[in-house]
Design an enzyme around this catalytic site. Structure first.
Site, PDB file in Angstrom:
ATOM      1  N   SER A  52      37.481  47.965  33.824  1.00 19.46           N
ATOM      2  CA  SER A  52      36.646  46.761  34.390  1.00 19.46           C
ATOM      3  C   SER A  52      35.922  47.035  35.478  1.00 19.46           C
ATOM      4  O   SER A  52      35.077  46.298  35.955  1.00 19.46           O
ATOM      5  CB  SER A  52      37.537  45.643  34.483  1.00 19.46           C
ATOM      6  OG  SER A  52      38.619  45.849  35.541  1.00 19.46           O
TER       7      SER A  52
ATOM      8  N   LYS B  28      41.083  37.234  38.128  1.00 21.78           N
ATOM      9  CA  LYS B  28      40.177  37.694  38.635  1.00 21.78           C
ATOM     10  C   LYS B  28      39.029  36.857  39.390  1.00 21.78           C
ATOM     11  O   LYS B  28      38.749  36.745  40.668  1.00 21.78           O
ATOM     12  CB  LYS B  28      39.195  38.527  37.941  1.00 21.78           C
ATOM     13  CG  LYS B  28      39.935  39.830  37.680  1.00 21.78           C
ATOM     14  CD  LYS B  28      39.043  40.656  36.517  1.00 21.78           C
ATOM     15  CE  LYS B  28      39.867  41.926  36.068  1.00 21.78           C
ATOM     16  NZ  LYS B  28      38.995  42.683  34.996  1.00 21.78           N
TER      17      LYS B  28
END
Length: 802
Positions: free
Chosen positions: A698, A741
């Site tokens: 990611s 996140k």
């Protein structure tokens, strides 16, 4: 002091070595002689004046001793009479000791020993101490005889009749139970007082040994008598019970009563009855009897038919969940749905004409599924399980599986092993006392595997609603119905859970708390709990809202609230000290005075960069403790086109770096770079906090942005955070952990977050107050990211990808 007379003579006297024992003067002993030299010497002495010298040989097993094998002192003895056995040739003789002698010389060794001797001068002191010592020795001798010392009756009567000290020392020395060498020392001792002292020491030691033997004998006899008495009483009890028509003893009767009350399934009851019959026919002293009793105790204490009421009140359950936990609305909703399904299944009645079998019925009544709470530490996974138990008014059982490596911990040990016991699951059911508790398996992701088996494989049967109606424990050896147990598992990560086990679980993710949620938890839950835990009253302290926010932002950085609770507890301890010392009646804690209680701050207010910089981008990462921000640093230096990766990057993250630089090299024209721009430079990609391992795809978008910024000399915007996987064509792919996140970006002070377009659906899970403070940009291609994240893109040719 008297000196007993001595003489030295040139008379030659036969000498006979003796193997065991010492002859003392003034004592009579029967000896048997069988060695040829000894027989010849004895016959020669008996034929003359009947005097012979008897000396102890040093080595008892020496059949033909020489002069050097004999002690230098012996006893001059008189042969009273003797008898010869014609068949064996052995001679038995009655020997009377006359005096101690010392060997002057050996005149002959064959056919037997001939020696010249001199008597030993004996020293005898006539005083009260000698008399007292003699009396004490006589009393100790009587005590030894009373304790079981074997002594000839005539010798005993002779000793206790009142012998003078000299004769007493000789008579008692002859009957002491000591080594021959110790008796030889007594023979060689010429001082009567010292000889008596040595005899007293040896006799006292013998008395102590006899006392210990008496105690052992008494205890052994008591145990034997008790055993005989119990056996006799049992036999009488059996006879009485038989006369009364009661064929069973009390223990067996109690076991059968418990078996009837337990309402076991027929299969289990037959097995239990069989074990009771075995115990009945077995001797109570048989070691196996204790194992059967322990097994029956476990079998009869299991709740085969005991269950808690299944009254599920959805409104009451919702109220309890809200009382115990703040936030977690999605998780609470899922738990309430689970309880609703469970309630409806209980209310359904089977209306088919043909009745279902017992197995089919149990399958239909099985729990809907097994819940698995996944999330970072401290977010309330274990405590919400307790709340479910409270809402359902059921017993709560929790076992920790962390570090378990033995399959027998789950399924139990075979009964053939010493110390065998049921597995953790059956022990938990027994502890709960009902067959339908809330059963929490904590830390299921930390189960290990070694040569003793795989515990996670043993959990498959217990956690499968299609099979656990007949769970088999190795120790119980009978199926137990676990279909009514509500199993809840918890873990921090799913990666370590085997796929077969994960397939049986319904995963419910626990995300980290936002700052506002932590504030509400601290103010409404933790403060009241900590005030009571530290013995304080609400009037003793006051913590302002700003102070709580500062503790959350400047002293903790976590997904849960455990560190927050520890910091608030540190404040409470100092408040308690002030109250006890009488310094202050009420302590007020503000954001300005917080450093007095907790010291300097541990974290900065924001983790975002202070200004726009070249070659740096802010990525977003997911960790076990929640979300976090990740800075990607790129440095260019003269070289030959090498790529250097540091920061303890995993294999997947290293591949993301290579994919990102390959993209930059492929699209050099759009990025306004020279064709061979990379050949004369080395690229160093570093991710700070090098001690922390990092991995995952990611960070690809953030790495590509930092590389483009470094090569084009265009700074990135400091308030931007980004996440997403990148392909060689520049496509931005979907990633996971969006909620964690984004919360981490909000906590770090970022204003804009760039996400893959496919992750737009995940925004509904993000708290409203976080969405209000952050702008979201969705990207399909890296060009979408660069056009937003770089300060100036006028020189670049960034095409809009469809």
């Amino acid at each position: 002091m008297d000196l007993l007379p001595s003489f030295s003579s040139d008379k030659i006297i036969p000498l006979i070595p003796i193997r065991d024992g010492v002859i003392f003067p003034h004592t009579e002993t029967v000896l048997t002689f069988g060695r040829p030299k000894s027989v010849l010497a004895l016959e020669a002495a008996y034929a003359s004046d009947r005097e012979v010298v008897l000396v102890l040989q040093r080595q008892l097993d020496n059949n033909n001793p020489k002069t050097e094998d004999l002690y230098g002192f012996g006893t001059l003895s008189h042969i009273e009479r003797m008898i010869k056995d014609e068949q064996t040739g052995n001679i038995s003789a009655l020997i009377k000791g006359l005096s101690r002698v010392k060997i002057k010389s050996f005149d002959a060794e064959d056919p037997y020993f001939l020696v010249k001797v001199e008597t030993v001068l004996e020293v005898l002191e006539q005083n009260e101490e000698i008399t007292a010592l003699a009396n004490h020795i006589t009393q100790e001798f009587k005590k030894a005889v009373n304790l079981g010392k074997q002594v000839d009756f005539l010798v005993f009567m002779n000793i206790v009749s009142g012998l003078p000290p000299l004769n007493l020392s000789n008579h008692i020395a002859s009957v002491l139970d000591v080594k021959p060498s110790e008796k030889q020392e007594l023979l060689e001792e010429s001082n009567v007082k010292k000889r008596l002292e040595k005899i007293n020491e040896l006799l006292s030691r013998e008395v102590k040994v006899l006392e210990i033997e008496r105690k052992i004998s008494v205890k052994t006899q008591e145990r034997f008598d008790k055993s005989v008495r119990e056996t006799m009483l049992r036999e009488r009890m059996k006879t009485i019970e038989k006369e009364l028509g009661e064929d069973e003893n009390k223990e067996i009767r109690e076991l059968r009563d418990k078996m009837k009350k337990a309402l076991m399934p027929k299969e289990v009851q037959d097995k239990c009855d069989k074990e009771i019959k075995r115990l009945e026919q077995m001797s109570p002293y048989n070691p196996e009897a204790s194992y059967i009793r322990a097994y029956l105790d476990v079998l009869l204490e299991l709740p085969w038919s005991i269950s808690s009421p299944n009254n599920v009140d959805i409104k009451e359950a919702e109220k309890i969940l809200n009382e115990d936990h703040f936030g977690l609305s999605k998780i609470k909703e899922r738990i309430l749905e689970y309880l609703a399904v469970y309630k409806l299944k209980r209310q359904i009645r089977i209306t088919t004409t043909a009745p279902d079998s017992e197995v089919e019925q149990k399958k239909k009544n099985a729990q809907p599924t097994i819940l698995c709470f996944v999330g970072p530490p401290g977010v309330g996974k274990t405590s919400i399980g307790k709340s479910i138990a409270r809402a359902l008014k059921r017993k709560f059982v929790k076992i920790s599986l962390g570090g378990i490596r033995d399959e027998a911990e789950i399924r139990g040990h075979r009964r053939t092993y010493v110390g065998a016991m049921p597995g953790r699951i059956m022990q938990g059911i027994k502890q709960a006392g009902t067959k339908n508790p809330i059963f929490m398996l904590d830390e299921i992701d930390k189960v290990g595997t070694d040569f003793r088996g795989d515990p996670s494989a043993a959990l498959l049967e217990a956690l499968d609603p299609e099979q656990n109606f007949a769970f088999s424990d190795h120790y119980i050896e009978a199926p137990f119905d676990l279909s009514e147990v509500m199993f809840i598992t918890t873990c921090n990560v799913l990666d370590t859970i085997p796929p077969a086990l994960r397939d049986r679980l319904e995963i419910i993710h626990f995300a980290g708390y936002t700052e506002d949620e932590k504030f509400q938890i601290a103010k409404n839950f933790l403060m009241n709990k900590l005030i009571a835990a530290h013995g304080l009253k609400g009037s003793d302290t006051q913590i302002t809202d700003k102070a709580i926010h500062q503790v959350i932002n400047r002293y903790t950085r976590e997904a849960g609230v455990r560190s927050l609770e520890r910091e608030l507890a540190a404040i409470m301890r100092k408040v308690a000290k002030n109250v006890v010392s009488g310094k202050k009646k009420k302590t007020k804690v503000t954001h300005l005075s917080l450093h007095k209680f907790l010291g300097p701050t541990k974290f900065s207010t924001t983790l975002a960069e202070e200004k726009n910089k070249i070659g740096i981008s802010t990525g977003l990462a997911w960790t076990e403790a929640g979300g976090d921000v990740l800075f990607i640093e790129v440095a260019l230096m003269p070289g030959k086109g090498n790529l250097v990766l540091t920061g303890q990057l995993g294999e997947v993250m290293q591949e993301s770096c290579k994919a990102a630089i390959s993209y930059v090299r492929s699209y050099y024209k759009e990025l306004a770079l020279a064709e061979k721009f990379y050949q004369k430079v080395d690229v160093h990609v570093h991710v700070p906090e090098g001690a922390v391992p990092k991995d995952g795809p990611s960070a690809g978008v953030a790495i590509a942005t930092a590389l483009v910024s470094a090569f084009t000399k265009i700074a990135t915007k400091r308030e931007f955070g980004m996440t997403g996987e990148i392909t060689l064509r520049g496509r931005v792919l979907e990633i996971g952990g969006v909620k964690e996140k984004v919360i981490a970006a909000h906590r770090a002070g970022l204003k804009v977050v760039i996400l893959p377009s496919d992750n737009q659906k995940d925004l509904e899970d993000i708290p409203k107050n976080v969405k209000k403070d952050i702008k979201f940009i969705f990207a399909n291609h890296i060009n979408d990211v660069l056009s937003e994240a770089l300060v100036n893109t006028s020189k670049l040719v960034l095409k809009k990808e469809e």
